[in-house]
Design a protein around this motif. Structure first.
Motif, PDB file in Angstrom:
ATOM      1  N   VAL A  21       0.857  -1.183   0.000  1.00 42.27           N
ATOM      2  CA  VAL A  21       0.000   0.000   0.000  1.00 42.27           C
ATOM      3  C   VAL A  21       0.895   1.236   0.000  1.00 42.27           C
ATOM      4  O   VAL A  21       1.723   1.420   0.893  1.00 42.27           O
ATOM      5  N   TYR A  22       0.759   2.065  -1.029  1.00 43.51           N
ATOM      6  CA  TYR A  22       1.551   3.286  -1.140  1.00 43.51           C
ATOM      7  C   TYR A  22       0.703   4.452  -0.632  1.00 43.51           C
ATOM      8  O   TYR A  22       0.069   5.169  -1.396  1.00 43.51           O
ATOM      9  N   ALA A  27       4.039   2.867   6.867  1.00 43.90           N
ATOM     10  CA  ALA A  27       5.280   3.525   7.276  1.00 43.90           C
ATOM     11  C   ALA A  27       6.497   3.025   6.508  1.00 43.90           C
ATOM     12  O   ALA A  27       7.538   3.660   6.524  1.00 43.90           O
ATOM     13  N   TYR A  28       6.381   1.893   5.832  1.00 39.66           N
ATOM     14  CA  TYR A  28       7.513   1.299   5.127  1.00 39.66           C
ATOM     15  C   TYR A  28       7.463   1.506   3.619  1.00 39.66           C
ATOM     16  O   TYR A  28       8.270   0.932   2.900  1.00 39.66           O
ATOM     17  N   CYS A  32       6.618  -3.393   1.492  1.00 35.28           N
ATOM     18  CA  CYS A  32       5.397  -3.917   2.102  1.00 35.28           C
ATOM     19  C   CYS A  32       5.551  -4.123   3.609  1.00 35.28           C
ATOM     20  O   CYS A  32       4.552  -4.167   4.317  1.00 35.28           O
ATOM     21  N   SER A  33       6.784  -4.235   4.099  1.00 34.22           N
ATOM     22  CA  SER A  33       6.991  -4.499   5.518  1.00 34.22           C
ATOM     23  C   SER A  33       8.353  -3.988   5.961  1.00 34.22           C
ATOM     24  O   SER A  33       9.203  -3.636   5.137  1.00 34.22           O
ATOM     25  N   GLU A  34       8.560  -3.978   7.271  1.00 32.36           N
ATOM     26  CA  GLU A  34       9.852  -3.580   7.819  1.00 32.36           C
ATOM     27  C   GLU A  34      10.947  -4.539   7.362  1.00 32.36           C
ATOM     28  O   GLU A  34      12.080  -4.142   7.091  1.00 32.36           O
ATOM     29  N   ARG A  35      10.607  -5.825   7.275  1.00 31.20           N
ATOM     30  CA  ARG A  35      11.587  -6.827   6.845  1.00 31.20           C
ATOM     31  C   ARG A  35      12.129  -6.504   5.451  1.00 31.20           C
ATOM     32  O   ARG A  35      13.338  -6.521   5.234  1.00 31.20           O
TER      33      ARG A  35
END
Length: 65
Positions: A21-22, A27-28, A32-35
């Motif tokens: 989601v843009y 927040a990332y 797509c994720s912090e990872r």
């Protein structure tokens, strides 16, 4: 139509290729994720994304020691 009512834009995560989601709620973004964000940061830190230098592109006035 204001930004608050606009549908969230979905883009491809540059790391894993999954949906991301843009929007300010992610927040990332664009990841797509912090990872995925951390994996990409690690690749930059290890210089995995460096560009190769072309032959004969060095400064002719530079002296090698």
């Amino acid at each position: 139509m204001s930004d608050a009512t606009a549908p969230a834009r979905t883009v491809r995560c540059p790391q894993c290729g999954g949906a991301s989601v843009y929007a300010p709620s992610n927040a990332y973004r664009p990841f797509c994720s912090e990872r995925c964000k951390q994996i990409d940061l690690g690749a930059w830190a290890n210089e995995a994304f460096s560009l190769p230098e072309k032959e004969n592109q060095s400064d002719p006035g530079f002296e090698q020691s």
